[in-house]
Design a protein around this motif. Structure first.
Motif, short mmCIF file in Angstrom:
data_model
loop_
_atom_site.label_atom_id
_atom_site.label_comp_id
_atom_site.label_asym_id
_atom_site.label_seq_id
_atom_site.Cartn_x
_atom_site.Cartn_y
_atom_site.Cartn_z
N TYR A 68 7.48 7.23 1.47
CA TYR A 68 7.48 5.83 1.06
C TYR A 68 8.07 4.94 2.16
N PHE A 69 9.24 5.32 2.68
CA PHE A 69 9.90 4.48 3.68
C PHE A 69 9.16 4.46 5.02
N GLU A 70 8.52 5.55 5.40
CA GLU A 70 7.69 5.55 6.61
C GLU A 70 6.51 4.58 6.43
N ILE A 99 7.87 0.89 6.50
CA ILE A 99 8.18 0.42 7.85
C ILE A 99 6.90 0.12 8.62
N LYS A 100 5.90 0.99 8.50
CA LYS A 100 4.62 0.76 9.18
C LYS A 100 3.98 -0.54 8.69
N GLU A 101 3.98 -0.74 7.37
CA GLU A 101 3.38 -1.95 6.81
C GLU A 101 4.19 -3.19 7.18
N ALA A 102 5.51 -3.08 7.15
CA ALA A 102 6.36 -4.22 7.52
C ALA A 102 6.13 -4.61 8.97
N ASN A 103 6.04 -3.63 9.85
CA ASN A 103 5.78 -3.93 11.27
C ASN A 103 4.42 -4.59 11.46
N ALA A 137 0.80 -1.23 0.00
CA ALA A 137 0.00 0.00 0.00
C ALA A 137 0.84 1.28 0.00
N CYS A 138 2.09 1.20 -0.41
CA CYS A 138 2.97 2.38 -0.32
C CYS A 138 3.33 2.97 -1.68
N GLY A 139 2.78 2.42 -2.73
CA GLY A 139 3.15 2.91 -4.06
C GLY A 139 4.52 2.39 -4.44
N THR A 140 5.17 3.11 -5.34
CA THR A 140 6.49 2.70 -5.77
C THR A 140 7.54 3.64 -5.21
N GLN A 180 11.28 14.11 -0.04
CA GLN A 180 10.02 14.03 0.70
C GLN A 180 9.22 12.79 0.30
N LYS A 181 9.13 12.51 -0.98
CA LYS A 181 8.39 11.33 -1.44
C LYS A 181 9.06 10.05 -0.96
N SER A 182 10.39 10.04 -0.94
CA SER A 182 11.11 8.86 -0.45
C SER A 182 10.88 8.67 1.04
N ARG A 183 10.89 9.75 1.79
CA ARG A 183 10.63 9.69 3.24
C ARG A 183 9.24 9.13 3.49
#
Length: 113
Positions: free
Chosen positions: A67-69, A72-76, A32-35, A62-65
């Motif tokens: 995406y990675f946030e 991490i939320k989805e991975a957790n 759910a984070c796009g690309t 900003q877009k990379s930040r």
């Protein structure tokens, strides 16, 4: 099995994530984070091009930040769901082993009489 699926679904919904990432060939990808944004190139051909490339870098950061946030939320959330599902399956297995053991002990006592 039905209980585990329902519990897993409830955990996903309660965590605010309705889809899980995809695991394949040893790589996990969030759903759910796009690309991941493509890294821009610094253009040093002239001042205007350089300024535009710096603006693109700022947008990319900003877009990379974001995406990675999200990742991490989805991975957790996926990790928690996997761990909870595995723990529930293991607990059910232990209960089944205990139940079968009790039944075997009862049958042995009955047949020993």
């Amino acid at each position: 099995m039905k209980l585990t699926v329902l519990t897993t679904t409830a955990l996903l919904l309660s965590s605010g994530i309705s889809t899980a990432g995809t695991l394949g060939n040893g790589t996990w990808v969030p759903a759910a984070c796009g690309t991941l944004p493509e890294t821009p190139v610094v253009d040093d051909s002239d001042v205007d091009a350089f300024n535009k490339s710096i603006a693109a870098i700022n947008t990319w950061q900003q877009k990379s930040r974001d995406y990675f946030e999200c990742m991490i939320k989805e991975a957790n959330a996926d990790n928690a769901t996997i761990a909870d599902s595995a723990n529930q399956a293991q607990a059910k297995y232990r209960e089944t082993v205990e139940k079968v053991g009790t039944q075997a002990d009862a049958a042995k006592k009955k047949l020993d009489k």
